[in-house]
Design a protein around this motif. Sequence first.
Motif, PDB file in Angstrom:
ATOM      1  N   CYS A 141       0.661  -1.272   0.107  1.00 34.45           N
ATOM      2  CA  CYS A 141       0.033   0.006  -0.005  1.00 34.45           C
ATOM      3  C   CYS A 141       0.819   1.269   0.247  1.00 34.45           C
ATOM      4  CB  CYS A 141      -0.809   0.315   1.046  1.00 34.45           C
ATOM      5  SG  CYS A 141      -0.260   0.127   2.831  1.00 34.45           S
ATOM      6  N   GLY A 142       2.449   1.196   0.394  1.00 32.73           N
ATOM      7  CA  GLY A 142       3.411   2.219   0.248  1.00 32.73           C
ATOM      8  C   GLY A 142       3.457   2.545   1.434  1.00 32.73           C
ATOM      9  N   GLU A 143       4.495   3.352   2.095  1.00 35.69           N
ATOM     10  CA  GLU A 143       5.046   4.031   2.985  1.00 35.69           C
ATOM     11  C   GLU A 143       4.058   5.315   2.840  1.00 35.69           C
ATOM     12  OE1 GLU A 143       6.726   5.036   6.748  1.00 35.69           O
ATOM     13  OE2 GLU A 143       5.836   2.876   5.300  1.00 35.69           O
ATOM     14  N   TRP A 144       4.235   5.789   4.246  1.00 33.34           N
ATOM     15  CA  TRP A 144       3.696   7.487   4.735  1.00 33.34           C
ATOM     16  C   TRP A 144       4.810   8.497   3.784  1.00 33.34           C
ATOM     17  CZ3 TRP A 144      -0.465   9.136   6.794  1.00 33.34           C
ATOM     18  CH2 TRP A 144      -0.994  11.010   7.516  1.00 33.34           C
ATOM     19  N   ASN A 145       4.531   8.902   2.533  1.00 29.08           N
ATOM     20  CA  ASN A 145       4.773   9.640   1.943  1.00 29.08           C
ATOM     21  C   ASN A 145       5.388   9.057   0.407  1.00 29.08           C
ATOM     22  OD1 ASN A 145       3.622  12.067   3.163  1.00 29.08           O
ATOM     23  ND2 ASN A 145       5.578  12.409   4.241  1.00 29.08           N
ATOM     24  N   ASN A 146       5.376   7.725   0.146  1.00 29.99           N
ATOM     25  CA  ASN A 146       5.819   7.314  -0.771  1.00 29.99           C
ATOM     26  C   ASN A 146       5.167   7.812  -1.979  1.00 29.99           C
ATOM     27  OD1 ASN A 146       6.094   5.343  -2.872  1.00 29.99           O
ATOM     28  ND2 ASN A 146       7.841   4.919  -1.362  1.00 29.99           N
ATOM     29  N   THR A 147       5.416   7.582  -2.866  1.00 27.45           N
ATOM     30  CA  THR A 147       4.285   8.234  -4.022  1.00 27.45           C
ATOM     31  C   THR A 147       4.806   7.246  -5.824  1.00 27.45           C
ATOM     32  OG1 THR A 147       5.947   9.768  -4.497  1.00 27.45           O
ATOM     33  CG2 THR A 147       4.246  10.206  -3.469  1.00 27.45           C
ATOM     34  N   ALA A 148       5.889   6.049  -5.456  1.00 27.93           N
ATOM     35  CA  ALA A 148       5.933   5.721  -6.244  1.00 27.93           C
ATOM     36  C   ALA A 148       4.965   4.096  -6.330  1.00 27.93           C
ATOM     37  CB  ALA A 148       7.191   5.044  -5.741  1.00 27.93           C
ATOM     38  N   TYR A 149       4.167   3.977  -5.299  1.00 33.39           N
ATOM     39  CA  TYR A 149       3.346   2.414  -5.375  1.00 33.39           C
ATOM     40  C   TYR A 149       2.487   2.745  -5.959  1.00 33.39           C
ATOM     41  CZ  TYR A 149       0.133   6.081  -3.371  1.00 33.39           C
ATOM     42  OH  TYR A 149      -0.982   7.389  -3.038  1.00 33.39           O
ATOM     43  N   LEU A 150       2.074   1.237  -6.428  1.00 31.98           N
ATOM     44  CA  LEU A 150       0.469   1.214  -7.216  1.00 31.98           C
ATOM     45  C   LEU A 150      -0.840   1.898  -6.560  1.00 31.98           C
ATOM     46  CD1 LEU A 150       0.948  -2.935  -8.390  1.00 31.98           C
ATOM     47  CD2 LEU A 150       1.857  -0.808  -9.102  1.00 31.98           C
TER      48      LEU A 150
END
Length: 449
Positions: free
Chosen positions: A48-57
Motif C-alpha cells: 500500500c506504500g509507506e507514508w509519503n511514498n509516491t511510487a506505489y501502485l
Amino acid sequence: MASQVYTMERRSHSTETGFVAQMLTLFDEAGFEQLVRPGDVVAIKVHCGEWNNTAYLRPVYARAVADKVKELGGRPFVCDTTTLTYGPRAARSIAPDLMVTAERNGYNSSTLGCPFIVADGYNGTDDIRIPMPEGYILREAYISSAIALADSMIVLTHFKGHPMGVIGGSVKNLGIGAQSKRGKYNVHMGGHPTYGIPATVEFHPENATPALLDMIPDLCPHGALSRSNGTLDWDKSKCPTCLGCLGAMATAGVWTWPEENFRAFNAAVADACLATVKALDGKVGFLNMALDVSPKCDCVDHADVPITPHLGIFTGSDPVALDKACLDRATEVAGTPGSAADDWDVMNEGDHKFSMASSTVPGSSEEIQLHTGVEIGLGSLEYDLVEIDQTRAGGDFAFTADRRLIGAKYGPMYAKQNPFPEDRFDGAGFDRLENVDLVKVAGPRVTAG
C-alpha cells in the motif's frame, strides 16, 4: 522446463491498451480465471506504500482486479501486512498505523469496492506456521493468517529496486510482504547466530553523531541501545533485527555490512515465498507491474526518479520467471537520465542497474532470490516470453457505470438544462473578441528531425 510469462507492448495508445486494460487482458491470457470459483475468498496482495511514498501502485489496479474477481463469482479482499519497525518513525508497524497510511494512499473499501484488511492482525502475530523442510535456510515460515486461509490469491506487485533485496518483485512481495511480523523477523535473520545483524555487521560507536545519540534510548523498542558518558552502547543479546535504527546507524557509519547478511536475507525471502505458495496449495497468480521503476522499495518514505522507463506488465504462475523477465528487460534498456542509474554510471543497455542504484551494498547480485528459488523448486530462470498483440485486448474497458454513448446519456438532460448558454450573443454563448492575432503569440513551430 521453461515457464510461460505473458506481456504486452509497454506503450498505451487507447482505452483498450491502457495499463489497466493490459493488466486485465494479461490476467485472462495467463488463465487466472481458473483460480476463482464461485464463492471463493480471494486475497489480492498489494504494497500500500509507506507514508509519503509516491511510487506505489495506484489503487485503480487493485480495484480493477477486485472487480474482475467479483465478475468471476469470487469474494475479493485487498491486503497488506504490518512491518518491522524499519525506521525511527515507521508508519505501518501496527494495524491502526497501516490502515491510516493505506487510506491516505487511497486504499480503502470505497476505492477498492471490497474490504482492505491488515492480513496479520493488530501487531503482526496473527499467522500460520508453515514447515519448510525444503527451505534453503529457513525450516519454517510464518504466513499472515488472512493470506494463508484464503482460497486463492492474486499477487499484484510493483516491480522496482530494493535496498536489501536489490530487486523488489513477486518473490519479495510474498517472501516479505505475505509474512507476519514474526515471519519478517525470521526472514531478516533476527537472532540467527551466523547471519543475523549482531553477528555480521561491524560496529563503530565512535561514529555516532550527536543527532543519533539524542535519539537514544527512544530509538530501540527492544531496549538494545543505550548511552553512557556520550558513548553509544549496543547490547547485541537484545537485538532481534527489527531494523528500526537501520537508517540512523548506517547513515552515521556506526554499522557497516558484509554481504553475508544480505545474501542470507535474500535466500530466506525465496524460502518464505515458497512457504506462502504452499499455504495456498499453489493457487496463486502473479502480476508484475514494472511501471515507475523506482530505485528503492515502496517501503521508504519518498520516491526518486525511476531508474528506467516503464518496462511493461508481466503475468504468470512462476514468480521466479516473472521477476527474471522484468530484470532482463531492465538490463536491456537504457537508464533514465538524472536518476540513480545516472549517479552510478549504469545507464547503458546491458548494465545491471539495480545492483548499483538500489542495493545498500553496491555490487550485490540482483539474482540471489531467483537462484535460491530455483534451488528449492519455487520456479525457473528459463521462461518463454509470450508477447500478446495489443489487438487481442478484448472487452470494453470504457466507463462501466453507464455503457450508453454520450448522446443517449446526456441528450435528454441537456434538453432540460443545456450547459451551453445558446441564448446569449446570438447563439455564440459568450463575450469574446471575434478576431485576434494568434500568430503573434504562437511562438516558433517545431519540426520533426
